[in-house]
Write an enzyme that holds these catalytic residues in place. Structure first.
Site, PDB file in Angstrom:
ATOM      1  CG  ASP A 109      -1.923  -1.088   1.072  1.00 42.60           C
ATOM      2  OD1 ASP A 109      -2.226  -1.665   0.146  1.00 42.60           O
ATOM      3  OD2 ASP A 109      -2.212  -1.551   2.511  1.00 42.60           O
TER       4      ASP A 109
HETATM    5  N1  URA Z   1      -1.259  -5.952   3.793  1.00 42.81           N
HETATM    6  C1  URA Z   1      -1.763  -4.634   4.013  1.00 42.81           C
HETATM    7  O1  URA Z   1      -2.896  -4.299   4.553  1.00 42.81           O
HETATM    8  N2  URA Z   1      -1.128  -3.708   3.180  1.00 42.81           N
HETATM    9  C2  URA Z   1       0.100  -4.066   2.658  1.00 42.81           C
HETATM   10  O2  URA Z   1       0.567  -3.219   1.818  1.00 42.81           O
HETATM   11  C3  URA Z   1       0.601  -5.231   2.470  1.00 42.81           C
HETATM   12  C4  URA Z   1      -0.128  -6.101   3.238  1.00 42.81           C
END
Ligand code: URA
Length: 238
Positions: A109
């Site tokens: 993310d």
């Molecule tokens: N899980 C999440 O919620 N975000 C990420 O970036 C990776 C795994």
């Protein structure tokens, strides 16, 4: 080293840099390219990728079939190759490390930090991301409050997300100071955040620290990227 490989000069330059074939031809015409020290102005000549030294603007290009980069992804960069408005992880790659076809193998993310692999080896990325391989990813989550003892057991049992998605058994460890480690072998959308949300916790910060047996290099800083050895790249599958 290995098999002798003959390749057209423009094709070779395009494969080893971020230049397209067209721009490689232009660079050759502009006399910016040397082979074994001599300026070559014909794009179609064949070079030996093992023994010839090709240089662009005076900088030698070492032949590599593929590259495998480790990035300490900073918060604020998106895991995409192109984005009109946002800064992408590819924008963080220094020009001399850029290659045609480089992409992030998997996504984090925008606000997630930590270990991200970038490569131009599609097969490697495919193997790493294949659900069949069960590559375990370890994350450290900072939560809005201290997690209860029971959290590890809930995750071990396999939890169900708000929308009914079932998650496989995952290993959690409570680390104190509102932090918990979570190891998952799947890669569902926002999975770690949604797993904690299913138990009533909000993830305030998230960092990926390991993929398979490959750990984030602790000497690196957010935003840094470095090339990995073949041995390091293979640790993902250990
Ligand atoms: N899980 C999440 O919620 N975000 C990420 O970036 C990776 C795994």
């Amino acid at each position: 080293m290995g098999m002798k490989m003959k390749e057209r000069l423009d094709k070779f330059i395009a494969s080893q840099t971020e230049l397209s074939r067209k721009l490689a031809q232009k660079a050759i015409k502009e006399k910016r390219v040397t082979v074994n020290g001599a300026v070559i102005s014909a794009a179609e000549i064949k070079i030996d990728t093992d023994s010839d030294t090709v240089a662009l603007d005076g900088k030698p290009l070492t032949y590599k079939k593929y590259v495998y980069y480790m990035m300490y992804k900073p918060s604020g960069a998106v895991s995409a190759t192109e984005d009109s408005a946002e800064r992408t992880v590819l924008d963080l790659i220094p020009p001399q490390m850029k290659r045609t076809g480089l992409f992030p193998a998997g996504r984090l993310d925008k606000d997630t930090t930590g270990l991200l692999i970038l490569t131009d080896d599609g097969d490697y990325a495919h193997r790493m991301l294949s659900p069949k391989k069960h590559v375990v990813k370890r994350y450290i989550a900072t939560l809005d409050r201290e997690p209860d003892e029971g959290v590890a057991e809930r995750f071990a049992d396999g939890i169900v997300l708000g929308d009914g998605t079932v998650c496989k058994s995952a290993k959690a460890e409570l680390l104190g100071s509102k932090r918990a480690a979570l190891e998952i072998s799947e890669g569902k959308y926002h999975q770690v955040k949604r797993m904690f949300a299913a138990l009533g916790y909000h993830v305030e910060a998230l960092e990926r620290v390991r993929i398979g047996a490959l750990a984030l290099d602790k000497r690196m800083h957010p935003g840094e990227v470095r090339e990995m050895s073949a041995e390091e790249a293979a640790r993902v599958f250990e």
